[in-house]
Motif scaffolding. Sequence first.
Motif, PDB file in Angstrom:
ATOM      1  N   GLY A  29     -46.013 -37.506 -45.715  1.00 56.47           N
ATOM      2  CA  GLY A  29     -45.812 -38.948 -45.642  1.00 56.47           C
ATOM      3  C   GLY A  29     -45.561 -39.562 -47.009  1.00 56.47           C
ATOM      4  N   GLY A  30     -46.117 -38.953 -48.045  1.00 55.38           N
ATOM      5  CA  GLY A  30     -45.914 -39.438 -49.402  1.00 55.38           C
ATOM      6  C   GLY A  30     -44.730 -38.803 -50.104  1.00 55.38           C
ATOM      7  N   GLY A  31     -44.016 -37.926 -49.392  1.00 63.41           N
ATOM      8  CA  GLY A  31     -42.845 -37.281 -49.973  1.00 63.41           C
ATOM      9  C   GLY A  31     -43.199 -36.196 -50.981  1.00 63.41           C
ATOM     10  N   LEU A  32     -44.379 -35.600 -50.856  1.00 66.63           N
ATOM     11  CA  LEU A  32     -44.816 -34.568 -51.800  1.00 66.63           C
ATOM     12  C   LEU A  32     -44.638 -33.178 -51.209  1.00 66.63           C
ATOM     13  N   GLU A  33     -44.508 -32.201 -52.089  1.00 67.49           N
ATOM     14  CA  GLU A  33     -44.379 -30.815 -51.654  1.00 67.49           C
ATOM     15  C   GLU A  33     -45.705 -30.339 -51.069  1.00 67.49           C
ATOM     16  N   TYR A  34     -45.620 -29.366 -50.168  1.00 65.52           N
ATOM     17  CA  TYR A  34     -46.797 -28.860 -49.478  1.00 65.52           C
ATOM     18  C   TYR A  34     -46.815 -27.346 -49.555  1.00 65.52           C
ATOM     19  N   ASN A  35     -47.990 -26.811 -49.877  1.00 66.59           N
ATOM     20  CA  ASN A  35     -48.204 -25.373 -49.900  1.00 66.59           C
ATOM     21  C   ASN A  35     -49.383 -25.097 -48.970  1.00 66.59           C
ATOM     22  N   GLU A  36     -49.113 -24.396 -47.886  1.00 62.29           N
ATOM     23  CA  GLU A  36     -50.138 -24.176 -46.861  1.00 62.29           C
ATOM     24  C   GLU A  36     -51.345 -23.402 -47.402  1.00 62.29           C
ATOM     25  N   GLU A  37     -51.105 -22.423 -48.269  1.00 62.84           N
ATOM     26  CA  GLU A  37     -52.221 -21.642 -48.820  1.00 62.84           C
ATOM     27  C   GLU A  37     -53.162 -22.529 -49.630  1.00 62.84           C
ATOM     28  N   SER A  38     -52.594 -23.416 -50.434  1.00 62.34           N
ATOM     29  CA  SER A  38     -53.420 -24.326 -51.238  1.00 62.34           C
ATOM     30  C   SER A  38     -54.213 -25.267 -50.344  1.00 62.34           C
ATOM     31  N   ALA A  39     -53.574 -25.776 -49.305  1.00 64.36           N
ATOM     32  CA  ALA A  39     -54.258 -26.685 -48.389  1.00 64.36           C
ATOM     33  C   ALA A  39     -55.395 -25.980 -47.666  1.00 64.36           C
ATOM     34  N   LYS A  40     -55.158 -24.755 -47.217  1.00 60.08           N
ATOM     35  CA  LYS A  40     -56.209 -24.000 -46.525  1.00 60.08           C
ATOM     36  C   LYS A  40     -57.381 -23.709 -47.462  1.00 60.08           C
ATOM     37  N   ARG A  41     -57.079 -23.414 -48.728  1.00 61.08           N
ATOM     38  CA  ARG A  41     -58.134 -23.141 -49.705  1.00 61.08           C
ATOM     39  C   ARG A  41     -58.998 -24.385 -49.928  1.00 61.08           C
ATOM     40  N   VAL A  42     -58.354 -25.557 -50.027  1.00 57.14           N
ATOM     41  CA  VAL A  42     -59.101 -26.802 -50.222  1.00 57.14           C
ATOM     42  C   VAL A  42     -59.978 -27.086 -49.011  1.00 57.14           C
ATOM     43  N   VAL A  43     -59.423 -26.911 -47.810  1.00 55.86           N
ATOM     44  CA  VAL A  43     -60.201 -27.147 -46.594  1.00 55.86           C
ATOM     45  C   VAL A  43     -61.407 -26.210 -46.546  1.00 55.86           C
ATOM     46  N   LYS A  44     -61.198 -24.955 -46.908  1.00 53.36           N
ATOM     47  CA  LYS A  44     -62.295 -23.980 -46.896  1.00 53.36           C
ATOM     48  C   LYS A  44     -63.385 -24.364 -47.906  1.00 53.36           C
ATOM     49  N   LEU A  45     -62.979 -24.788 -49.111  1.00 53.63           N
ATOM     50  CA  LEU A  45     -63.950 -25.135 -50.145  1.00 53.63           C
ATOM     51  C   LEU A  45     -64.678 -26.443 -49.873  1.00 53.63           C
ATOM     52  N   LEU A  46     -64.012 -27.390 -49.224  1.00 50.03           N
ATOM     53  CA  LEU A  46     -64.594 -28.719 -49.044  1.00 50.03           C
ATOM     54  C   LEU A  46     -65.163 -28.973 -47.660  1.00 50.03           C
ATOM     55  N   SER A  47     -64.991 -28.037 -46.750  1.00 47.91           N
ATOM     56  CA  SER A  47     -65.474 -28.262 -45.387  1.00 47.91           C
ATOM     57  C   SER A  47     -66.985 -28.464 -45.386  1.00 47.91           C
ATOM     58  N   GLY A  48     -67.409 -29.429 -44.602  1.00 47.66           N
ATOM     59  CA  GLY A  48     -68.835 -29.735 -44.491  1.00 47.66           C
ATOM     60  C   GLY A  48     -69.344 -30.711 -45.539  1.00 47.66           C
ATOM     61  N   LYS A  49     -68.505 -31.105 -46.482  1.00 49.76           N
ATOM     62  CA  LYS A  49     -68.923 -32.050 -47.514  1.00 49.76           C
ATOM     63  C   LYS A  49     -68.428 -33.445 -47.158  1.00 49.76           C
ATOM     64  N   SER A  50     -69.293 -34.418 -47.342  1.00 50.90           N
ATOM     65  CA  SER A  50     -68.906 -35.796 -47.081  1.00 50.90           C
ATOM     66  C   SER A  50     -68.151 -36.357 -48.279  1.00 50.90           C
ATOM     67  N   LEU A  51     -67.532 -37.492 -48.080  1.00 53.17           N
ATOM     68  CA  LEU A  51     -66.801 -38.143 -49.156  1.00 53.17           C
ATOM     69  C   LEU A  51     -67.740 -38.492 -50.305  1.00 53.17           C
ATOM     70  N   ALA A  52     -68.926 -38.958 -49.984  1.00 49.76           N
ATOM     71  CA  ALA A  52     -69.914 -39.296 -51.020  1.00 49.76           C
ATOM     72  C   ALA A  52     -70.293 -38.061 -51.835  1.00 49.76           C
ATOM     73  N   ASP A  53     -70.451 -36.917 -51.151  1.00 51.72           N
ATOM     74  CA  ASP A  53     -70.774 -35.667 -51.850  1.00 51.72           C
ATOM     75  C   ASP A  53     -69.642 -35.255 -52.796  1.00 51.72           C
TER      76      ASP A  53
END
Length: 113
Positions: A29-53
């Motif tokens: 939506g922002g016109g930025l490039e996307y790399n699925e591996e990077s996105a999956k890594r971020v989801v794996k590292l940040l899953s279960g954490k709240s925005l405040a955390d």
Amino acid sequence: MKYVSAYMLAQIGGKKAPTHDDIHKILEGGGLEYNEESAKRVVKLLSGKSLADLIADGSKHLVAVSGGGGGAAAAPSAAAPAAAAEAPKDEGKKKKEEAKEESDDDMGFGLFD
């Protein structure tokens, strides 16, 4: 960094556990490039954490990175200020000459004549 930001935006948007597809939609939506591996890594590292955390954890790292205002710039040589002082004078003359040439383009018809 853009993947973490997209993850956090998804959380702000109401997703408690954003997926890599959510990140893809935000980046696309922002016109930025996307790399699925990077996105999956971020989801794996940040899953279960709240925005405040995430903000609390991130602010700890910002304190460690900050380095102040930086060092002073090196002093220029004596010839540099003289050359720099001459350049603006020449540019000013050129701009005035160009302005005169442009005013001739109206073929004698002025807007307020």
